[in-house]
Design a protein around this motif. Structure first.
Motif, PDB file in Angstrom:
ATOM      1  N   ALA A  55       0.836  -1.209   0.000  1.00  0.00           N
ATOM      2  CA  ALA A  55       0.000   0.000   0.000  1.00  0.00           C
ATOM      3  C   ALA A  55       0.865   1.250   0.000  1.00  0.00           C
ATOM      4  CB  ALA A  55      -0.918  -0.015   1.215  1.00  0.00           C
ATOM      5  N   THR A  56       0.419   2.216  -0.755  1.00  0.00           N
ATOM      6  CA  THR A  56       1.157   3.474  -0.829  1.00  0.00           C
ATOM      7  C   THR A  56       0.335   4.579  -0.180  1.00  0.00           C
ATOM      8  OG1 THR A  56       0.172   4.096  -2.935  1.00  0.00           O
ATOM      9  CG2 THR A  56       2.166   2.730  -3.028  1.00  0.00           C
ATOM     10  N   GLU A  57       0.878   5.755  -0.178  1.00  0.00           N
ATOM     11  CA  GLU A  57       0.178   6.893   0.415  1.00  0.00           C
ATOM     12  C   GLU A  57      -0.978   7.364  -0.453  1.00  0.00           C
ATOM     13  OE1 GLU A  57       2.672   9.854   2.498  1.00  0.00           O
ATOM     14  OE2 GLU A  57       4.313   8.731   1.583  1.00  0.00           O
ATOM     15  N   SER A  58      -1.175   6.761  -1.615  1.00  0.00           N
ATOM     16  CA  SER A  58      -2.242   7.195  -2.514  1.00  0.00           C
ATOM     17  C   SER A  58      -3.610   6.715  -2.052  1.00  0.00           C
ATOM     18  CB  SER A  58      -1.975   6.671  -3.928  1.00  0.00           C
ATOM     19  OG  SER A  58      -2.072   5.254  -3.945  1.00  0.00           O
ATOM     20  N   GLY A  59      -3.695   6.093  -0.884  1.00  0.00           N
ATOM     21  CA  GLY A  59      -4.983   5.687  -0.348  1.00  0.00           C
ATOM     22  C   GLY A  59      -5.309   4.222  -0.576  1.00  0.00           C
ATOM     23  N   GLN A  60      -4.468   3.502  -1.255  1.00  0.00           N
ATOM     24  CA  GLN A  60      -4.735   2.087  -1.458  1.00  0.00           C
ATOM     25  C   GLN A  60      -4.561   1.344  -0.145  1.00  0.00           C
ATOM     26  OE1 GLN A  60      -1.821   1.398  -4.546  1.00  0.00           O
ATOM     27  NE2 GLN A  60      -3.456   1.181  -6.052  1.00  0.00           N
ATOM     28  N   GLN A  61      -5.456   0.389   0.101  1.00  0.00           N
ATOM     29  CA  GLN A  61      -5.362  -0.398   1.323  1.00  0.00           C
ATOM     30  C   GLN A  61      -4.538  -1.656   1.074  1.00  0.00           C
ATOM     31  OE1 GLN A  61      -9.520  -1.011   2.310  1.00  0.00           O
ATOM     32  NE2 GLN A  61      -9.290   0.432   3.985  1.00  0.00           N
ATOM     33  N   SER A  62      -3.882  -2.103   2.122  1.00  0.00           N
ATOM     34  CA  SER A  62      -3.116  -3.331   2.000  1.00  0.00           C
ATOM     35  C   SER A  62      -4.062  -4.521   1.899  1.00  0.00           C
ATOM     36  CB  SER A  62      -2.195  -3.507   3.203  1.00  0.00           C
ATOM     37  OG  SER A  62      -2.962  -3.833   4.346  1.00  0.00           O
ATOM     38  N   GLU A  63      -3.580  -5.586   1.319  1.00  0.00           N
ATOM     39  CA  GLU A  63      -4.353  -6.815   1.186  1.00  0.00           C
ATOM     40  C   GLU A  63      -4.833  -7.303   2.547  1.00  0.00           C
ATOM     41  OE1 GLU A  63      -2.863 -11.114   0.039  1.00  0.00           O
ATOM     42  OE2 GLU A  63      -3.075  -9.863  -1.753  1.00  0.00           O
ATOM     43  N   ALA A  64      -3.957  -7.244   3.547  1.00  0.00           N
ATOM     44  CA  ALA A  64      -4.320  -7.726   4.883  1.00  0.00           C
ATOM     45  C   ALA A  64      -5.451  -6.890   5.479  1.00  0.00           C
ATOM     46  CB  ALA A  64      -3.105  -7.694   5.803  1.00  0.00           C
ATOM     47  N   LYS A  65      -5.406  -5.586   5.294  1.00  0.00           N
ATOM     48  CA  LYS A  65      -6.445  -4.716   5.852  1.00  0.00           C
ATOM     49  C   LYS A  65      -7.797  -5.000   5.194  1.00  0.00           C
ATOM     50  CE  LYS A  65      -7.019  -0.020   7.389  1.00  0.00           C
ATOM     51  NZ  LYS A  65      -6.367   1.262   7.535  1.00  0.00           N
ATOM     52  N   ILE A  66      -7.807  -5.199   3.896  1.00  0.00           N
ATOM     53  CA  ILE A  66      -9.040  -5.534   3.181  1.00  0.00           C
ATOM     54  C   ILE A  66      -9.570  -6.877   3.662  1.00  0.00           C
ATOM     55  CG2 ILE A  66      -9.994  -6.139   0.933  1.00  0.00           C
ATOM     56  CD1 ILE A  66      -8.008  -4.077  -0.249  1.00  0.00           C
ATOM     57  N   LEU A  67      -8.690  -7.866   3.750  1.00  0.00           N
ATOM     58  CA  LEU A  67      -9.095  -9.209   4.177  1.00  0.00           C
ATOM     59  C   LEU A  67      -9.695  -9.178   5.573  1.00  0.00           C
ATOM     60  CD1 LEU A  67      -7.497 -12.515   3.555  1.00  0.00           C
ATOM     61  CD2 LEU A  67      -7.681 -11.846   5.943  1.00  0.00           C
ATOM     62  N   TRP A  68      -9.038  -8.542   6.528  1.00  0.00           N
ATOM     63  CA  TRP A  68      -9.514  -8.540   7.909  1.00  0.00           C
ATOM     64  C   TRP A  68     -10.807  -7.750   8.063  1.00  0.00           C
ATOM     65  CZ3 TRP A  68      -8.305 -12.306  10.809  1.00  0.00           C
ATOM     66  CH2 TRP A  68      -7.075 -12.927  10.654  1.00  0.00           C
ATOM     67  N   GLY A  69     -10.962  -6.676   7.297  1.00  0.00           N
ATOM     68  CA  GLY A  69     -12.205  -5.923   7.350  1.00  0.00           C
ATOM     69  C   GLY A  69     -13.392  -6.751   6.875  1.00  0.00           C
ATOM     70  N   ARG A  70     -13.213  -7.440   5.774  1.00  0.00           N
ATOM     71  CA  ARG A  70     -14.284  -8.296   5.252  1.00  0.00           C
ATOM     72  C   ARG A  70     -14.533  -9.490   6.164  1.00  0.00           C
ATOM     73  NH1 ARG A  70     -16.096  -7.416   0.124  1.00  0.00           N
ATOM     74  NH2 ARG A  70     -14.995  -5.830  -1.035  1.00  0.00           N
ATOM     75  N   LEU A  71     -13.485 -10.042   6.708  1.00  0.00           N
ATOM     76  CA  LEU A  71     -13.632 -11.187   7.610  1.00  0.00           C
ATOM     77  C   LEU A  71     -14.413 -10.786   8.853  1.00  0.00           C
ATOM     78  CD1 LEU A  71     -13.020 -14.129   8.332  1.00  0.00           C
ATOM     79  CD2 LEU A  71     -10.845 -13.348   9.283  1.00  0.00           C
ATOM     80  N   MET A  72     -14.149  -9.612   9.395  1.00  0.00           N
ATOM     81  CA  MET A  72     -14.865  -9.157  10.586  1.00  0.00           C
ATOM     82  C   MET A  72     -16.354  -9.012  10.292  1.00  0.00           C
ATOM     83  SD  MET A  72     -14.881  -8.466  13.728  1.00  0.00           S
ATOM     84  CE  MET A  72     -13.200  -8.236  14.234  1.00  0.00           C
ATOM     85  N   LEU A  73     -16.701  -8.422   9.151  1.00  0.00           N
ATOM     86  CA  LEU A  73     -18.116  -8.299   8.778  1.00  0.00           C
ATOM     87  C   LEU A  73     -18.774  -9.669   8.664  1.00  0.00           C
ATOM     88  CD1 LEU A  73     -17.943  -5.483   6.079  1.00  0.00           C
ATOM     89  CD2 LEU A  73     -18.892  -5.326   8.377  1.00  0.00           C
ATOM     90  N   PHE A  74     -18.081 -10.604   8.051  1.00  0.00           N
ATOM     91  CA  PHE A  74     -18.602 -11.961   7.877  1.00  0.00           C
ATOM     92  C   PHE A  74     -18.818 -12.643   9.224  1.00  0.00           C
ATOM     93  CE2 PHE A  74     -17.886 -16.519   7.198  1.00  0.00           C
ATOM     94  CZ  PHE A  74     -18.824 -16.779   6.209  1.00  0.00           C
ATOM     95  N   ARG A  75     -17.835 -12.526  10.106  1.00  0.00           N
ATOM     96  CA  ARG A  75     -17.936 -13.168  11.425  1.00  0.00           C
ATOM     97  C   ARG A  75     -19.070 -12.570  12.251  1.00  0.00           C
ATOM     98  NH1 ARG A  75     -12.329 -12.074  13.551  1.00  0.00           N
ATOM     99  NH2 ARG A  75     -13.328 -12.596  15.500  1.00  0.00           N
ATOM    100  N   LEU A  76     -19.199 -11.257  12.234  1.00  0.00           N
ATOM    101  CA  LEU A  76     -20.260 -10.615  13.006  1.00  0.00           C
ATOM    102  C   LEU A  76     -21.643 -10.998  12.481  1.00  0.00           C
ATOM    103  CD1 LEU A  76     -18.727  -7.081  13.586  1.00  0.00           C
ATOM    104  CD2 LEU A  76     -19.100  -8.878  15.291  1.00  0.00           C
ATOM    105  N   ALA A  77     -21.787 -11.073  11.175  1.00  0.00           N
ATOM    106  CA  ALA A  77     -23.079 -11.472  10.603  1.00  0.00           C
ATOM    107  C   ALA A  77     -23.420 -12.903  11.018  1.00  0.00           C
ATOM    108  CB  ALA A  77     -23.036 -11.355   9.083  1.00  0.00           C
ATOM    109  N   GLY A  78     -22.449 -13.784  10.990  1.00  0.00           N
ATOM    110  CA  GLY A  78     -22.690 -15.167  11.401  1.00  0.00           C
ATOM    111  C   GLY A  78     -23.034 -15.280  12.871  1.00  0.00           C
TER     112      GLY A  78
END
Length: 92
Positions: A55-78
């Motif tokens: 990830a650079t300063e241009s606002g792109q998110q790292s792969e890990a940050k995207i993965l963990w954000g989506r995983l948290m939403l999935f876990r909470l919904a379940g």
């Protein structure tokens, strides 16, 4: 540590039976384990690229940050999902 986490989950969803919480906890741990293995399956199976690993300063998110954000939403919904209906008498 797992016992403390489990007790916190019991408190977070007091309307669910502990057996149901145990199942959901089991599935949550499985999802976490799979996610830790990485996003290679997304690339192979779906042809999906997840973020930019450097990830650079241009606002792109790292792969890990995207993965963990989506995983948290999935876990909470379940965890918050409604109880399944009881099995029909013919299914027993």
């Amino acid at each position: 540590m797992i016992e403390r986490y489990k007790q916190a989950v019991f408190l977070a969803v007091p309307d669910l039976p502990k057996t149901e919480i145990a199942w959901r906890f089991h599935f949550m741990l499985g999802a976490i384990s799979y996610a830790i293995a990485g996003t290679g399956v997304l690339r192979v199976v779906a042809g999906l690229k997840v973020g930019n690993a450097s990830a650079t300063e241009s606002g792109q998110q790292s792969e890990a940050k995207i993965l963990w954000g989506r995983l948290m939403l999935f876990r909470l919904a379940g965890l918050r999902a409604h109880l399944p209906p009881p099995p029909a008498a013919s299914e027993n």
